[in-house]
Design a protein around this motif. Structure first.
Motif, PDB file in Angstrom:
ATOM      1  N   SER A   2       8.548   0.867  -8.238  1.00  0.00           N
ATOM      2  CA  SER A   2       9.197   1.329  -7.017  1.00  0.00           C
ATOM      3  C   SER A   2       9.362   0.182  -6.025  1.00  0.00           C
ATOM      4  O   SER A   2       8.810  -0.903  -6.199  1.00  0.00           O
ATOM      5  CB  SER A   2       8.377   2.453  -6.393  1.00  0.00           C
ATOM      6  OG  SER A   2       8.268   3.557  -7.279  1.00  0.00           O
ATOM      7  N   GLN A  23       2.903   8.229   4.356  1.00  0.00           N
ATOM      8  CA  GLN A  23       3.402   8.966   3.193  1.00  0.00           C
ATOM      9  C   GLN A  23       4.783   8.458   2.777  1.00  0.00           C
ATOM     10  O   GLN A  23       5.091   8.365   1.582  1.00  0.00           O
ATOM     11  CB  GLN A  23       3.463  10.465   3.480  1.00  0.00           C
ATOM     12  CG  GLN A  23       3.972  11.277   2.292  1.00  0.00           C
ATOM     13  CD  GLN A  23       3.869  12.762   2.527  1.00  0.00           C
ATOM     14  OE1 GLN A  23       2.882  13.385   2.192  1.00  0.00           O
ATOM     15  NE2 GLN A  23       4.902  13.343   3.130  1.00  0.00           N
ATOM     16  N   ASP A  27       5.731   7.074  -0.804  1.00  0.00           N
ATOM     17  CA  ASP A  27       6.887   7.523  -1.585  1.00  0.00           C
ATOM     18  C   ASP A  27       7.658   6.340  -2.161  1.00  0.00           C
ATOM     19  O   ASP A  27       8.217   6.427  -3.256  1.00  0.00           O
ATOM     20  CB  ASP A  27       7.827   8.364  -0.716  1.00  0.00           C
ATOM     21  CG  ASP A  27       7.324   9.778  -0.486  1.00  0.00           C
ATOM     22  OD1 ASP A  27       6.461  10.239  -1.256  1.00  0.00           O
ATOM     23  OD2 ASP A  27       7.788  10.415   0.483  1.00  0.00           O
ATOM     24  N   TYR A  28       7.702   5.244  -1.432  1.00  0.00           N
ATOM     25  CA  TYR A  28       8.399   4.052  -1.902  1.00  0.00           C
ATOM     26  C   TYR A  28       7.536   3.173  -2.805  1.00  0.00           C
ATOM     27  O   TYR A  28       7.953   2.086  -3.190  1.00  0.00           O
ATOM     28  CB  TYR A  28       8.906   3.238  -0.714  1.00  0.00           C
ATOM     29  CG  TYR A  28      10.037   3.892   0.051  1.00  0.00           C
ATOM     30  CD1 TYR A  28      11.090   4.511  -0.602  1.00  0.00           C
ATOM     31  CD2 TYR A  28      10.045   3.885   1.441  1.00  0.00           C
ATOM     32  CE1 TYR A  28      12.117   5.113   0.095  1.00  0.00           C
ATOM     33  CE2 TYR A  28      11.079   4.486   2.152  1.00  0.00           C
ATOM     34  CZ  TYR A  28      12.114   5.097   1.472  1.00  0.00           C
ATOM     35  OH  TYR A  28      13.137   5.691   2.174  1.00  0.00           O
ATOM     36  N   ARG A  63       0.563  13.230   0.413  1.00  0.00           N
ATOM     37  CA  ARG A  63       0.730  13.108  -1.029  1.00  0.00           C
ATOM     38  C   ARG A  63       0.704  11.629  -1.446  1.00  0.00           C
ATOM     39  O   ARG A  63       0.986  10.731  -0.650  1.00  0.00           O
ATOM     40  CB  ARG A  63       2.036  13.767  -1.477  1.00  0.00           C
ATOM     41  CG  ARG A  63       3.288  13.133  -0.901  1.00  0.00           C
ATOM     42  CD  ARG A  63       4.565  13.757  -1.468  1.00  0.00           C
ATOM     43  NE  ARG A  63       5.742  13.144  -0.863  1.00  0.00           N
ATOM     44  CZ  ARG A  63       6.552  13.772  -0.025  1.00  0.00           C
ATOM     45  NH1 ARG A  63       6.309  15.019   0.332  1.00  0.00           N
ATOM     46  NH2 ARG A  63       7.607  13.151   0.477  1.00  0.00           N
ATOM     47  N   SER A  64       0.361  11.430  -2.709  1.00  0.00           N
ATOM     48  CA  SER A  64       0.445  10.102  -3.339  1.00  0.00           C
ATOM     49  C   SER A  64      -0.451   9.055  -2.678  1.00  0.00           C
ATOM     50  O   SER A  64      -0.161   7.868  -2.740  1.00  0.00           O
ATOM     51  CB  SER A  64       1.902   9.607  -3.355  1.00  0.00           C
ATOM     52  OG  SER A  64       2.756  10.546  -3.979  1.00  0.00           O
ATOM     53  N   ARG A 347      10.008  16.879  -2.000  1.00  0.00           N
ATOM     54  CA  ARG A 347       9.905  15.446  -2.242  1.00  0.00           C
ATOM     55  C   ARG A 347      10.773  14.671  -1.266  1.00  0.00           C
ATOM     56  O   ARG A 347      11.551  15.245  -0.496  1.00  0.00           O
ATOM     57  CB  ARG A 347      10.301  15.124  -3.678  1.00  0.00           C
ATOM     58  CG  ARG A 347      11.805  15.218  -3.956  1.00  0.00           C
ATOM     59  CD  ARG A 347      12.110  15.079  -5.447  1.00  0.00           C
ATOM     60  NE  ARG A 347      11.389  13.972  -6.053  1.00  0.00           N
ATOM     61  CZ  ARG A 347      11.110  13.892  -7.364  1.00  0.00           C
ATOM     62  NH1 ARG A 347      11.500  14.856  -8.181  1.00  0.00           N
ATOM     63  NH2 ARG A 347      10.456  12.857  -7.849  1.00  0.00           N
ATOM     64  N   SER A 348      10.652  13.361  -1.280  1.00  0.00           N
ATOM     65  CA  SER A 348      11.529  12.530  -0.473  1.00  0.00           C
ATOM     66  C   SER A 348      12.982  12.771  -0.885  1.00  0.00           C
ATOM     67  O   SER A 348      13.289  12.930  -2.065  1.00  0.00           O
ATOM     68  CB  SER A 348      11.183  11.050  -0.676  1.00  0.00           C
ATOM     69  OG  SER A 348      12.171  10.214  -0.092  1.00  0.00           O
ATOM     70  N   GLN A 356      14.393   9.021  -7.960  1.00  0.00           N
ATOM     71  CA  GLN A 356      13.584   9.590  -6.889  1.00  0.00           C
ATOM     72  C   GLN A 356      12.141   9.129  -7.042  1.00  0.00           C
ATOM     73  O   GLN A 356      11.671   8.872  -8.150  1.00  0.00           O
ATOM     74  CB  GLN A 356      13.644  11.119  -6.931  1.00  0.00           C
ATOM     75  CG  GLN A 356      15.021  11.686  -6.592  1.00  0.00           C
ATOM     76  CD  GLN A 356      15.062  13.184  -6.779  1.00  0.00           C
ATOM     77  OE1 GLN A 356      14.853  13.691  -7.869  1.00  0.00           O
ATOM     78  NE2 GLN A 356      15.350  13.905  -5.715  1.00  0.00           N
ATOM     79  N   ALA A 357      11.450   9.044  -5.936  1.00  0.00           N
ATOM     80  CA  ALA A 357      10.057   8.612  -5.973  1.00  0.00           C
ATOM     81  C   ALA A 357       9.202   9.645  -6.694  1.00  0.00           C
ATOM     82  O   ALA A 357       9.378  10.852  -6.489  1.00  0.00           O
ATOM     83  CB  ALA A 357       9.540   8.413  -4.558  1.00  0.00           C
ATOM     84  N   ILE A 359       5.897  11.918  -7.356  1.00  0.00           N
ATOM     85  CA  ILE A 359       5.013  12.595  -6.419  1.00  0.00           C
ATOM     86  C   ILE A 359       3.599  12.597  -6.983  1.00  0.00           C
ATOM     87  O   ILE A 359       3.370  13.015  -8.117  1.00  0.00           O
ATOM     88  CB  ILE A 359       5.468  14.050  -6.179  1.00  0.00           C
ATOM     89  CG1 ILE A 359       6.859  14.074  -5.539  1.00  0.00           C
ATOM     90  CG2 ILE A 359       4.465  14.800  -5.313  1.00  0.00           C
ATOM     91  CD1 ILE A 359       6.926  13.450  -4.176  1.00  0.00           C
TER      92      ILE A 359
END
Length: 392
Positions: A2, A23, A27-28, A63-64, A347-348, A356-357, A359
């Motif tokens: 990512s 967050q 996500d990135y 998350r994450s 999600r993002s 997409q990133a 999760i």
């Protein structure tokens, strides 16, 4: 891989403002380590939960991430934090600045120790003004920044928006400020001190359209964009419900007035141009509403599609997971957790090169404390010497 893979973020913030910002970074692809006190972030206990300490608000903004428990009042915990800071790119906190020196976490000290560190202060107010150091929460900032005033001017009652608008807006601003500072570091090799004050951020957010005539000297009008403050700017009542419609251009209004059998209204001097419609927006929207209420929702959706006027039904929040577009785009993600079973996340919305990133689950309180300290070179005996609530 990512976009931010390999980046390490230590996040000491709590509630929504800071956690939402980190967050976004997670996500990135950044490794986000959430540093929590022994009792955990308060949002762990806010809202419904399938497991104690894993409540709805916490799930929505964590998350994450990884979780590490440190009681930073203890010298050993401060040593543990510094063990991680040696390999950290971004340090974030939402503590009031006057508390930082006691913990050895003020920006001057940390930046001198770690020159490449991007140090992020998520404050209520800018440090060079008279409000510096005051506590700030979403409701307070909504009121101070003009949002409650806008609601009163539209509805007759001072109210907050039914969403934590200040926390979330400022969290997104903080995320892009962090990435700007990281880009600067790529060019200079040095970190920086990033300050994101909620109050100034929300004032700027509100004044994008609402500074209006006050851009000029002398002012051409008071603050406030009339179109969005008009009491009739709301979903329009139909025979069987409501519809969201937005004729905007000259062509939209000509077609709408023709469809309701009043083509001459498109030539009315109050409605003929964008400038005039803005001046008479309350009358325009009230006039429009009087025609919309005569037909049902399905009629207006079909009519607006034919007239190429933007329109949509009013969605219920509970129905969003079943929305066909959101389903087709994979917006909601289900994860299987051994203890909680199936849990769902929005999600993002961002895609990079179509991807997409992924999760990840939000962490349990202190779930990664031992792992992270071992990676930092601490042995089991030293980890065990920390307070039991920290080492577990």
């Amino acid at each position: 891989m990512s976009a931010l893979t390999g980046l390490r973020v230590l996040d000491l913030s709590s509630v929504i403002f800071g956690p939402l910002a980190s967050q976004v970074l997670a996500d990135y692809g950044a490794e986000v380590i959430k540093i929590e006190p022994p009792g955990g972030d308060s949002t762990r206990y806010t809202g419904p939960a399938a497991e104690a300490g894993m409540s709805a608000l916490f799930m929505g903004s964590n998350r994450s991430k990884k979780s590490m428990v440190l009681d930073l009042k203890a010298p050993e915990a401060q040593e543990a934090l510094h063990a991680l800071l040696k390999t950290t790119d971004v340090f974030m906190h939402s503590m009031r600045p006057q508390k930082l020196a006691k913990l050895g976490l003020d920006p001057v000290r940390l930046r001198s120790q770690y020159p490449r560190l991007v140090y992020v202060g998520l404050h209520g107010f800018g440090e060079d003004g008279p409000y510096a150091g005051l506590p700030a929460y979403d409701d307070v900032i909504q009121g101070m920044s003009g949002l409650a005033d806008l609601m009163e001017r539209q509805t007759g009652e001072a109210r907050y928006l039914p969403t934590i608008a200040a926390d979330k807006t400022c969290g997104l601003v903080a995320a892009h400020a962090v990435m700007a500072a990281l880009f600067q570091r790529e060019r200079t090799g040095e970190g920086s001190f990033v300050e994101v004050p909620m109050y100034e951020t929300m004032v700027g957010f509100n004044l994008v359209e609402h500074f209006y005539g006050m851009h000029f000297e002398p002012a051409l009008s008071g603050a406030g964009y009339p179109r969005v403050m008009a009491p009739w700017r709301k979903p329009y009542k139909t025979l069987d419900g409501h519809v969201c419609m937005m004729p905007y251009t000259d062509g939209h209004w000509r077609r709408f007035f023709a469809a309701v059998g009043q083509p001459e209204l498109a030539q009315d001097e109050r409605f003929a141009t964008q400038a005039q419609r803005t001046r008479h927006i309350a009358t325009l929207l009230e006039t429009m509403s009087s025609y919309v209420t005569q037909k049902d929702t399905a009629y207006w959706l079909q009519t607006c599609e034919a007239l190429e006027i933007p329109a949509a039904p009013v969605a219920r929040m509970d129905d969003l997971p079943r929305d066909p577009h959101l389903q087709a785009t994979g917006f909601f993600v289900e994860k299987q957790d051994p203890a909680m079973g199936t849990v769902r996340f929005p999600r993002s919305s961002v895609r990079i090169d179509g991807a997409q990133a992924p999760i990840g689950m939000p962490p349990r309180l202190g779930e990664h404390t031992q792992q992270l300290l071992r990676e930092a070179g601490w042995d089991d005996a030293r980890i065990a010497a920390l307070q039991p609530s920290v080492a577990e």
